[in-house]
Design a protein around this motif. Sequence first.
Motif, PDB file in Angstrom:
ATOM      1  N   SER A 329      46.952 -19.063   0.917  1.00 14.08           N
ATOM      2  CA  SER A 329      45.546 -19.395   1.190  1.00 14.08           C
ATOM      3  C   SER A 329      45.467 -20.770   1.862  1.00 14.08           C
ATOM      4  CB  SER A 329      44.754 -19.400  -0.113  1.00 14.08           C
ATOM      5  OG  SER A 329      44.776 -18.119  -0.726  1.00 14.08           O
ATOM      6  N   PRO A 330      44.513 -20.998   2.707  1.00 17.06           N
ATOM      7  CA  PRO A 330      43.423 -20.097   3.148  1.00 17.06           C
ATOM      8  C   PRO A 330      43.788 -19.291   4.402  1.00 17.06           C
ATOM      9  CG  PRO A 330      43.030 -22.287   4.006  1.00 17.06           C
ATOM     10  CD  PRO A 330      44.321 -22.376   3.218  1.00 17.06           C
ATOM     11  N   ARG A 342      48.560 -20.191  11.844  1.00 15.57           N
ATOM     12  CA  ARG A 342      47.624 -19.207  11.305  1.00 15.57           C
ATOM     13  C   ARG A 342      48.348 -17.909  10.970  1.00 15.57           C
ATOM     14  NH1 ARG A 342      42.464 -20.930  12.374  1.00 15.57           N
ATOM     15  NH2 ARG A 342      42.277 -22.494  14.037  1.00 15.57           N
ATOM     16  N   ASP A 343      47.806 -17.224   9.955  1.00 17.08           N
ATOM     17  CA  ASP A 343      48.168 -15.840   9.683  1.00 17.08           C
ATOM     18  C   ASP A 343      47.124 -14.933  10.308  1.00 17.08           C
ATOM     19  OD1 ASP A 343      50.532 -16.180   8.352  1.00 17.08           O
ATOM     20  OD2 ASP A 343      49.632 -16.172   6.341  1.00 17.08           O
ATOM     21  N   PHE A 344      47.443 -13.646  10.376  1.00 25.36           N
ATOM     22  CA  PHE A 344      46.488 -12.682  10.913  1.00 25.36           C
ATOM     23  C   PHE A 344      45.192 -12.710  10.106  1.00 25.36           C
ATOM     24  CE2 PHE A 344      44.798  -8.331  11.348  1.00 25.36           C
ATOM     25  CZ  PHE A 344      44.682  -8.289  12.736  1.00 25.36           C
ATOM     26  N   ARG A 345      45.348 -12.914   8.787  1.00 21.20           N
ATOM     27  CA  ARG A 345      44.196 -13.120   7.892  1.00 21.20           C
ATOM     28  C   ARG A 345      44.704 -13.831   6.642  1.00 21.20           C
ATOM     29  NH1 ARG A 345      44.163  -9.536   3.660  1.00 21.20           N
ATOM     30  NH2 ARG A 345      45.404  -7.622   3.873  1.00 21.20           N
ATOM     31  N   ASN A 346      43.818 -14.131   5.738  1.00 20.24           N
ATOM     32  CA  ASN A 346      44.204 -14.796   4.495  1.00 20.24           C
ATOM     33  C   ASN A 346      44.799 -13.760   3.545  1.00 20.24           C
ATOM     34  OD1 ASN A 346      44.532 -16.316   2.221  1.00 20.24           O
ATOM     35  ND2 ASN A 346      42.347 -16.730   1.887  1.00 20.24           N
ATOM     36  N   TYR A 347      46.133 -13.863   3.322  1.00 17.05           N
ATOM     37  CA  TYR A 347      46.811 -12.894   2.457  1.00 17.05           C
ATOM     38  C   TYR A 347      46.846 -13.337   1.002  1.00 17.05           C
ATOM     39  CZ  TYR A 347      48.454 -10.831   6.839  1.00 17.05           C
ATOM     40  OH  TYR A 347      48.517 -10.245   8.075  1.00 17.05           O
ATOM     41  N   GLY A 354      56.658  -9.748  -0.031  1.00 13.09           N
ATOM     42  CA  GLY A 354      55.331  -9.632   0.554  1.00 13.09           C
ATOM     43  C   GLY A 354      55.181 -10.480   1.805  1.00 13.09           C
ATOM     44  N   ILE A 355      55.810 -11.649   1.792  1.00 12.38           N
ATOM     45  CA  ILE A 355      55.764 -12.512   2.982  1.00 12.38           C
ATOM     46  C   ILE A 355      56.394 -11.803   4.177  1.00 12.38           C
ATOM     47  CG2 ILE A 355      56.726 -14.625   3.980  1.00 12.38           C
ATOM     48  CD1 ILE A 355      56.319 -15.958   1.255  1.00 12.38           C
ATOM     49  N   LEU A 356      57.486 -11.095   3.916  1.00 14.53           N
ATOM     50  CA  LEU A 356      58.114 -10.351   5.011  1.00 14.53           C
ATOM     51  C   LEU A 356      57.275  -9.148   5.409  1.00 14.53           C
ATOM     52  CD1 LEU A 356      61.922 -10.392   4.036  1.00 14.53           C
ATOM     53  CD2 LEU A 356      60.676 -11.929   5.567  1.00 14.53           C
ATOM     54  N   ARG A 357      56.699  -8.459   4.426  1.00 18.11           N
ATOM     55  CA  ARG A 357      55.888  -7.273   4.726  1.00 18.11           C
ATOM     56  C   ARG A 357      54.671  -7.644   5.567  1.00 18.11           C
ATOM     57  NH1 ARG A 357      55.803  -2.499   1.622  1.00 18.11           N
ATOM     58  NH2 ARG A 357      53.525  -2.621   1.509  1.00 18.11           N
ATOM     59  N   LYS A 358      54.023  -8.729   5.223  1.00 16.89           N
ATOM     60  CA  LYS A 358      52.825  -9.162   5.947  1.00 16.89           C
ATOM     61  C   LYS A 358      53.153 -10.068   7.126  1.00 16.89           C
ATOM     62  CE  LYS A 358      50.047  -7.118   3.022  1.00 16.89           C
ATOM     63  NZ  LYS A 358      49.279  -5.916   3.433  1.00 16.89           N
ATOM     64  N   SER A 359      54.419 -10.427   7.219  1.00 20.56           N
ATOM     65  CA  SER A 359      54.880 -11.342   8.281  1.00 20.56           C
ATOM     66  C   SER A 359      54.043 -12.619   8.285  1.00 20.56           C
ATOM     67  CB  SER A 359      54.836 -10.660   9.658  1.00 20.56           C
ATOM     68  OG  SER A 359      55.653 -11.346  10.569  1.00 20.56           O
ATOM     69  N   SER A 360      53.947 -13.251   7.110  1.00 21.42           N
ATOM     70  CA  SER A 360      53.094 -14.424   6.936  1.00 21.42           C
ATOM     71  C   SER A 360      53.755 -15.693   7.494  1.00 21.42           C
ATOM     72  CB  SER A 360      52.762 -14.623   5.451  1.00 21.42           C
ATOM     73  OG  SER A 360      52.116 -15.855   5.245  1.00 21.42           O
ATOM     74  N   ASN A 361      53.145 -16.272   8.501  1.00 22.26           N
ATOM     75  CA  ASN A 361      53.628 -17.554   9.036  1.00 22.26           C
ATOM     76  C   ASN A 361      53.380 -18.681   8.036  1.00 22.26           C
ATOM     77  OD1 ASN A 361      54.336 -16.277  11.425  1.00 22.26           O
ATOM     78  ND2 ASN A 361      52.440 -16.850  12.484  1.00 22.26           N
ATOM     79  N   ILE A 362      52.248 -18.600   7.339  1.00 20.75           N
ATOM     80  CA  ILE A 362      51.928 -19.647   6.360  1.00 20.75           C
ATOM     81  C   ILE A 362      52.934 -19.611   5.216  1.00 20.75           C
ATOM     82  CG2 ILE A 362      50.181 -20.527   4.765  1.00 20.75           C
ATOM     83  CD1 ILE A 362      49.486 -20.842   7.698  1.00 20.75           C
ATOM     84  N   GLY A 363      53.250 -18.418   4.728  1.00 20.60           N
ATOM     85  CA  GLY A 363      54.215 -18.319   3.635  1.00 20.60           C
ATOM     86  C   GLY A 363      55.559 -18.897   4.030  1.00 20.60           C
TER      87      GLY A 363
END
Length: 576
Positions: A329-330, A342-347, A354-363
Amino acid sequence: MSTTQRRAATPRRPPPSAPLGAFRYRLMLGLILLALGMLGARIAYLHVIDRSFLQGQGDARTLRVESISAHRGMITDRNGEPLAISTPVVSLWANPQELPPDDIQRLVLARALDVDLDDLNARIARYSEREFMYLRRQMTPADAQEILDLNLPGIYRQLEYRRYYPSGEASAQLLGVTNVDDRGQEGLELAYNNYLSGTPGKRRVLKDRRGRLVRDLHLLKEADPGGELVLAMDQRLQYMAYRELKAAVQERDADGGTLVMMDARTGEVLAMANQPSYNPNNRAGLDPRSLRNQAIVDVFEPGSVMKPLAMSAALETDRYSPDTVVDTSPGWMRLDNRFTIRDFRNYGKLSMAGILRKSSNIGMSRIALDLPETAVVDTYRRLGLGQSPGTGFPGEADGSLPAPVRLADSQRASLAYGYGLSVSALQLASAYTAIANHGRRLPASLLKLDEPPEGSVVIEPQVADELLGMMEQVVQPDTGAHRGVVPGYRVAGKTGTVHKASGGGYEEDAYRGLFVGIAPASDPRLVTVVMIDHPRGGDYYGGLVAAPVFSTVVGNALRLLDVPPDQETLSSADAP
């Protein structure tokens, strides 16, 4: 005084005396006999005493030492299928001083050679003071014989070899090409030119005054053919990979694409396809850009496909485990007062998987900033990035990594999700062998190996196995990477989408879509990298443009290699 009286009064010269005329006659006769005697003596001397002189002069005009062409070594795939072979051809040459001067005969020759008469005459004039000029190189024996049958003086033939590539454009950039003199110019033909090149032989022959062969006297030295090169490539997989990659590039109206498939157990490159390509057997209208083996010599920022590799640095510490939860977040963060991630949205809160599944840059950024400053760079370097792959391929790229010194927070974060470094597709595939092979990275090999290399352990075995399991959760029917699913097989993979760099910045509407996968996940056999360069038409994400190519190619490859399907499947309900 009358005329008769005047003539009578004029004194007459006395007639030549007989002794003087006889002297002259004897003198001339003597000189002629002396010359004939000397000539006869010389003939007798040369024929009886100094016979070697005449023999040498005669041999110099009729005996020749000719070169015997040695054919270039064959290149085959791992199963012995020919990829590059040398075929006999004929080159026609002429002695300009012997060619017929008459325009009619030259016109006949020009038409047979399919050249303009003025151009032919200009060439003959340019070489008029020499005794050798090529008329045409590397003709088929039948075509060359048609010209020889014209029986025009001053035209001769020379036996040579020409390279032929049965696989055509499918493996053109990897194999490379030779020039008209059968010397390697690109690719493996250039890298192994000395090994592939044969050593010409020599023979002594008897020729007539027009240079035509009368008799083959004896062999002086046998021609030694070049060595045979056996590649790691499997031609069946290469054809299939090239076909699917070409279709995807055309469908997406992309600038190009690359596919690398490696054996996860040996590091051998089983397939390496590039788009655009060219036909090495007919290079008319060749675009120089298509000569490049992009998989080895070109580099790019890889984007999110680096996240599993960066995550290995975290899992090797005591701070992180597969169950660790990271709050994203956020959904955005600002670093160094100038760089926003930025991420595509707030995960929200995500596990490592989960970070790999959502491909979270923030994570990934939060993880990287929590690690020692050079932890991610050091891990990348252990995986072979920023260094030469060591294949020996001409122009292979090292890629780039930041120096292991103090890095800004924005640099540390961007490295964790695949920006700020450059890699080749081959380097990327080699790095992923560490995850597929229990932490042991295998160097890439373009040649077939007699036994698997030892490699080097660059990731803790337990961490590599954990990452493989988390990557398997990425490629599921309910994820953005679902197009990478291979029916009947468990797949571990990661998508990536990255802006194309340009002029020190990034192009706003130009992307590269990537997918890196390992299959089967239960017992890895193949590591495959697919990259589609600048797809157009709206779809550019790696999961949309690259993953389907992976699914088709790897699915067919596993079946061709008789790899049994996995018996177990991972339910999406089991994923965190």
